[in-house]
Structures are given as structure tokens and as C-alpha cells.
Design a protein around this motif. Structure first.
Motif, PDB file in Angstrom:
ATOM      1  N   ALA A  83      36.858  37.766  43.952  1.00 50.60           N
ATOM      2  CA  ALA A  83      37.190  37.464  42.561  1.00 50.60           C
ATOM      3  C   ALA A  83      37.399  38.749  41.771  1.00 50.60           C
ATOM      4  CB  ALA A  83      36.099  36.618  41.926  1.00 50.60           C
ATOM      5  N   TYR A  84      36.537  39.742  41.986  1.00 45.43           N
ATOM      6  CA  TYR A  84      36.700  41.020  41.299  1.00 45.43           C
ATOM      7  C   TYR A  84      37.978  41.721  41.745  1.00 45.43           C
ATOM      8  CZ  TYR A  84      31.903  40.663  39.554  1.00 45.43           C
ATOM      9  OH  TYR A  84      30.756  40.256  38.916  1.00 45.43           O
ATOM     10  N   PHE A  85      38.254  41.657  43.042  1.00 47.59           N
ATOM     11  CA  PHE A  85      39.475  42.300  43.538  1.00 47.59           C
ATOM     12  C   PHE A  85      40.706  41.706  42.885  1.00 47.59           C
ATOM     13  CE2 PHE A  85      43.028  41.583  46.528  1.00 47.59           C
ATOM     14  CZ  PHE A  85      43.546  42.867  46.536  1.00 47.59           C
ATOM     15  N   HIS A  86      40.822  40.375  42.902  1.00 46.40           N
ATOM     16  CA  HIS A  86      42.016  39.738  42.354  1.00 46.40           C
ATOM     17  C   HIS A  86      42.079  39.896  40.842  1.00 46.40           C
ATOM     18  CE1 HIS A  86      43.716  38.094  45.988  1.00 46.40           C
ATOM     19  NE2 HIS A  86      42.522  37.676  46.357  1.00 46.40           N
ATOM     20  N   ARG A  87      40.925  39.896  40.179  1.00 42.62           N
ATOM     21  CA  ARG A  87      40.961  40.143  38.742  1.00 42.62           C
ATOM     22  C   ARG A  87      41.422  41.574  38.475  1.00 42.62           C
ATOM     23  NH1 ARG A  87      35.857  38.988  34.789  1.00 42.62           N
ATOM     24  NH2 ARG A  87      35.053  40.902  35.757  1.00 42.62           N
ATOM     25  N   GLY A  88      40.990  42.500  39.328  1.00 40.12           N
ATOM     26  CA  GLY A  88      41.451  43.871  39.184  1.00 40.12           C
ATOM     27  C   GLY A  88      42.948  43.988  39.354  1.00 40.12           C
ATOM     28  N   MET A  89      43.511  43.321  40.366  1.00 41.66           N
ATOM     29  CA  MET A  89      44.956  43.383  40.581  1.00 41.66           C
ATOM     30  C   MET A  89      45.699  42.736  39.420  1.00 41.66           C
ATOM     31  SD  MET A  89      45.374  45.169  43.243  1.00 41.66           S
ATOM     32  CE  MET A  89      47.137  45.047  43.058  1.00 41.66           C
ATOM     33  N   LEU A  90      45.134  41.653  38.885  1.00 46.07           N
ATOM     34  CA  LEU A  90      45.776  40.977  37.762  1.00 46.07           C
ATOM     35  C   LEU A  90      45.754  41.856  36.514  1.00 46.07           C
ATOM     36  CD1 LEU A  90      47.160  38.484  36.730  1.00 46.07           C
ATOM     37  CD2 LEU A  90      44.923  37.422  36.384  1.00 46.07           C
ATOM     38  N   LEU A  91      44.628  42.501  36.255  1.00 46.49           N
ATOM     39  CA  LEU A  91      44.550  43.409  35.106  1.00 46.49           C
ATOM     40  C   LEU A  91      45.514  44.580  35.268  1.00 46.49           C
ATOM     41  CD1 LEU A  91      40.684  43.406  34.533  1.00 46.49           C
ATOM     42  CD2 LEU A  91      42.426  42.423  33.022  1.00 46.49           C
ATOM     43  N   LEU A  92      45.681  45.029  36.492  1.00 48.13           N
ATOM     44  CA  LEU A  92      46.642  46.101  36.744  1.00 48.13           C
ATOM     45  C   LEU A  92      48.056  45.637  36.433  1.00 48.13           C
ATOM     46  CD1 LEU A  92      46.852  49.016  37.692  1.00 48.13           C
ATOM     47  CD2 LEU A  92      47.011  48.185  40.029  1.00 48.13           C
ATOM     48  N   GLU A  97      44.668  49.455  33.345  1.00 47.65           N
ATOM     49  CA  GLU A  97      44.200  50.205  34.509  1.00 47.65           C
ATOM     50  C   GLU A  97      42.687  50.429  34.470  1.00 47.65           C
ATOM     51  OE1 GLU A  97      46.309  53.748  35.432  1.00 47.65           O
ATOM     52  OE2 GLU A  97      48.234  52.711  35.687  1.00 47.65           O
ATOM     53  N   LYS A  98      42.144  50.659  33.283  1.00 46.98           N
ATOM     54  CA  LYS A  98      40.702  50.872  33.166  1.00 46.98           C
ATOM     55  C   LYS A  98      39.943  49.638  33.623  1.00 46.98           C
ATOM     56  CE  LYS A  98      37.109  52.315  29.897  1.00 46.98           C
ATOM     57  NZ  LYS A  98      36.838  52.731  28.488  1.00 46.98           N
ATOM     58  N   GLY A  99      40.390  48.450  33.179  1.00 44.39           N
ATOM     59  CA  GLY A  99      39.754  47.220  33.606  1.00 44.39           C
ATOM     60  C   GLY A  99      39.918  46.985  35.094  1.00 44.39           C
ATOM     61  N   ALA A 100      41.081  47.355  35.630  1.00 45.70           N
ATOM     62  CA  ALA A 100      41.322  47.186  37.060  1.00 45.70           C
ATOM     63  C   ALA A 100      40.365  48.045  37.870  1.00 45.70           C
ATOM     64  CB  ALA A 100      42.769  47.542  37.391  1.00 45.70           C
ATOM     65  N   VAL A 101      40.213  49.305  37.479  1.00 48.58           N
ATOM     66  CA  VAL A 101      39.320  50.213  38.197  1.00 48.58           C
ATOM     67  C   VAL A 101      37.892  49.678  38.188  1.00 48.58           C
ATOM     68  CG1 VAL A 101      38.250  52.495  38.155  1.00 48.58           C
ATOM     69  CG2 VAL A 101      40.722  52.264  37.858  1.00 48.58           C
ATOM     70  N   SER A 102      37.451  49.177  37.030  1.00 49.17           N
ATOM     71  CA  SER A 102      36.088  48.642  36.920  1.00 49.17           C
ATOM     72  C   SER A 102      35.876  47.493  37.892  1.00 49.17           C
ATOM     73  CB  SER A 102      35.845  48.182  35.482  1.00 49.17           C
ATOM     74  OG  SER A 102      34.573  47.583  35.358  1.00 49.17           O
ATOM     75  N   ASN A 103      36.859  46.606  38.000  1.00 50.22           N
ATOM     76  CA  ASN A 103      36.741  45.464  38.906  1.00 50.22           C
ATOM     77  C   ASN A 103      36.800  45.886  40.371  1.00 50.22           C
ATOM     78  OD1 ASN A 103      36.886  42.449  37.673  1.00 50.22           O
ATOM     79  ND2 ASN A 103      37.743  43.938  36.235  1.00 50.22           N
ATOM     80  N   PHE A 104      37.663  46.826  40.692  1.00 56.53           N
ATOM     81  CA  PHE A 104      37.722  47.318  42.070  1.00 56.53           C
ATOM     82  C   PHE A 104      36.402  47.971  42.469  1.00 56.53           C
ATOM     83  CE2 PHE A 104      42.550  47.955  41.462  1.00 56.53           C
ATOM     84  CZ  PHE A 104      42.792  46.636  41.819  1.00 56.53           C
ATOM     85  N   ASP A 105      35.844  48.762  41.552  1.00 58.92           N
ATOM     86  CA  ASP A 105      34.577  49.433  41.854  1.00 58.92           C
ATOM     87  C   ASP A 105      33.457  48.414  42.069  1.00 58.92           C
ATOM     88  OD1 ASP A 105      35.786  51.894  41.721  1.00 58.92           O
ATOM     89  OD2 ASP A 105      35.097  52.358  39.690  1.00 58.92           O
ATOM     90  N   PRO A 116      40.723  44.593  51.271  1.00 54.41           N
ATOM     91  CA  PRO A 116      41.687  44.509  50.167  1.00 54.41           C
ATOM     92  C   PRO A 116      41.361  45.405  48.985  1.00 54.41           C
ATOM     93  CG  PRO A 116      41.234  42.321  51.013  1.00 54.41           C
ATOM     94  CD  PRO A 116      40.249  43.248  51.677  1.00 54.41           C
ATOM     95  N   VAL A 117      40.070  45.653  48.733  1.00 53.42           N
ATOM     96  CA  VAL A 117      39.747  46.454  47.552  1.00 53.42           C
ATOM     97  C   VAL A 117      40.206  47.901  47.717  1.00 53.42           C
ATOM     98  CG1 VAL A 117      37.413  47.179  48.196  1.00 53.42           C
ATOM     99  CG2 VAL A 117      37.983  46.828  45.798  1.00 53.42           C
ATOM    100  N   TYR A 118      40.226  48.402  48.946  1.00 52.43           N
ATOM    101  CA  TYR A 118      40.726  49.762  49.180  1.00 52.43           C
ATOM    102  C   TYR A 118      42.232  49.806  48.948  1.00 52.43           C
ATOM    103  CZ  TYR A 118      36.090  50.620  50.976  1.00 52.43           C
ATOM    104  OH  TYR A 118      34.715  50.742  51.070  1.00 52.43           O
TER     105      TYR A 118
END
Length: 261
Positions: A83-92, A97-105, A116-118
Motif C-alpha cells: 500500500a505504501y509503495f503504490h501510494r508512493g508511485m501515485l504521489l510521484l 516527490e517528497k510524499g513519494a519518498v516518505s512512502n517508499f521509505d 518493487p519499492v527499490y
């Protein structure tokens, strides 16, 4: 980030689109990633279902609905890495980008083995122009999942941008073998740049068959240009110009005075 690599396009070769086509690779890179990555069953089925609904919304370009569904998934299970990964990609995709990085981390902290997160981290580095870091993250995704075709494809794009054409061709071929769709224009350009002697042999044959084949002279001139044989490049480009090809003046200056164009 500047998408163009400054590669001189060939002409008249099926599939080549030159600089205009190259401008879309950053978008392709992101779009492929947004839909990439398996959704795996975790602790809460309802959270997983929210993620599946979000993927359907993304397919329909309903990004706001997808974001709400991913928020709901995380509310249901805040340890669901997918869920965090896909939310990160969606925010990207939404330029956050800041929100995406937070979700990927967050996803990486929850599941360091979640390939996928890498891939997502690689997207961030790619967009910010840090190609070496993008390569590192994508290589990590491949190490975790050697069958991850989209990781091979996107690392191939990174290699292409870095000018590592042999590595790019290898990764793009591997992506194809794994069933991943590969931009045919990109693949043909990478292949051609890796096989300049074959291009020259092919255009030699065309010129023997038709001494007035302007495209053949131009393409052979470009092949010589890449081989840094500027004498023959200039000769062929001048011939192509007399036969009606519109050859860029800066290219003609470059082959006339290498390094000063």
C-alpha cells in the motif's frame, strides 16, 4: 531533468523516431512503474482489497479515488508495504516527490526484501538526475527478484541515459524474455548503436544497389560519426545533403571540426 541524451537519430529506419521519441522515456519509465509490483497477501484481507481497488482506479486514471483507497488500506493495516509503495508511485505521478519518498521509505522499512519499492526509489533518483543511484536501486530490485521484467526494462533505460549501450541492450533483451513490453524505438536505437559495423555493411549494400539513396548515405555518415571516423562521416553527410537530406548545420560543423561543434 533533461531527458535527451544528444544521440544523433538515424532516418528512414523503421521504428526510429529520434529526439522527439526520446522525450517520452521518462514518462514511460514512470507509467510502467506505477502499475508494477505484485500485491501480496499480508495480514488483513480488507486492506489488500483496498489496494486492488486502487489498482483498478489507476487503470481508469481515477487517481484521486486511488489515493483515497490506498489511504483506506493503510488505515486498515499500517504494515502493508504494498500500500505504501503504490501510494508512493501515485504521489510521484501527482508530482509530490517528497510524499513519494516518505512512502517508499516506509515500505522499505516494513519489508526490506520487497523488490518493487527499490524500483520506486529508482524512479525518484532517475527523475532527479542521479542515474548512478537509480542504477543501484534497480539492481537491488533485480537481485531480490531476478524475474522482475520491469526492473530490467527500467535499468535498461538508465543504462541508455548513461551511455552504457551494451548493458542497455542486455537488460532490454532480458525484459523482453520475461514478457515485459519494451519501447520498440528505444530497443532498435540501442541495438543500432551497438552494431555500427552492421549498419555500415547494410548501407554499403544499399548504396551499391542505388547510388542515389540519400538515406543510406546519411545513415552511413551517422554510423561513421559514432565511430569517430569524421572524415568518412563528413563525406557521406555532404553527399546526403546534395541528394536532398536536410542535414543539421551543427552536425556538419562538428564533423568538419571535431570537438568544436
Amino acid at each position: 531533468m533533461k531527458e535527451s541524451t544528444g544521440v544523433r537519430p538515424f532516418v528512414g529506419r523503421e521504428g526510429f523516431v529520434g529526439q522527439a521519441g526520446r522525450l517520452m522515456y521518462g514518462t514511460v519509465f514512470l507509467a510502467v512503474m506505477l502499475l508494477g509490483g505484485p500485491v501480496r497477501a499480508e495480514d488483513t484481507k480488507s486492506a489488500e482489497e483496498y489496494v486492488r481497488e486502487a489498482m483498478r482506479s489507476i487503470d481508469k486514471k481515477n487517481f484521486n479515488d486511488a489515493l483515497t483507497q490506498l489511504d483506506d488500506a493503510i488505515d486498515q493495516n499500517d504494515r502493508l508495504a504494498a500500500a505504501y509503495f503504490h501510494r508512493g508511485m501515485l504521489l510521484l505521478q501527482m508530482q509530490d516527490e517528497k510524499g513519494a519518498v516518505s512512502n517508499f521509505d516506509k515500505a522499505m522499512a516494513l519489508r526490506p526484501d520487497y523488490s518493487p519499492v527499490y524500483l520506486g526509489k529508482g524512479v525518484i533518483e532517475f527523475r532527479q538526475g542521479r542515474l548512478d543511484r537509480a542504477e543501484e536501486f534497480l539492481s537491488r530490485a533485480i537481485k531480490l527478484d531476478p524475474s522482475f521484467g520491469m526492473a530490467f526494462y527500467n535499468r535498461g533505460v538508465v543504462f541508455y541515459q548513461q551511455g552504457k549501450l551494451s548493458e542497455a541492450e542486455k537488460d532490454l533483451r532480458r525484459a523482453l524474455e520475461l514478457g515485459t513490453e519494451v519501447d520498440p524505438d528505444l530497443f532498435e536505437e540501442v541495438w543500432t548503436l551497438n552494431h555500427l559495423d552492421e549498419v555500415i555493411a547494410d548501407t554499403n549494400q544499399k548504396i551499391q544497389e542505388d547510388p542515389h539513396d540519400a538515406e543510406a548515405y546519411y545513415n552511413r555518415g551517422i554510423a561513421y560519426y559514432y565511430k569517430k571516423d569524421f572524415f568518412h562521416a563528413r563525406r557521406d553527410l555532404e553527399k546526403a545533403k546534395t541528394l536532398g537530406i536536410d542535414v543539421e548545420e551543427d552536425l556538419m560543423r562538428e564533423v568538419a571540426a571535431p570537438g568544436l561543434g
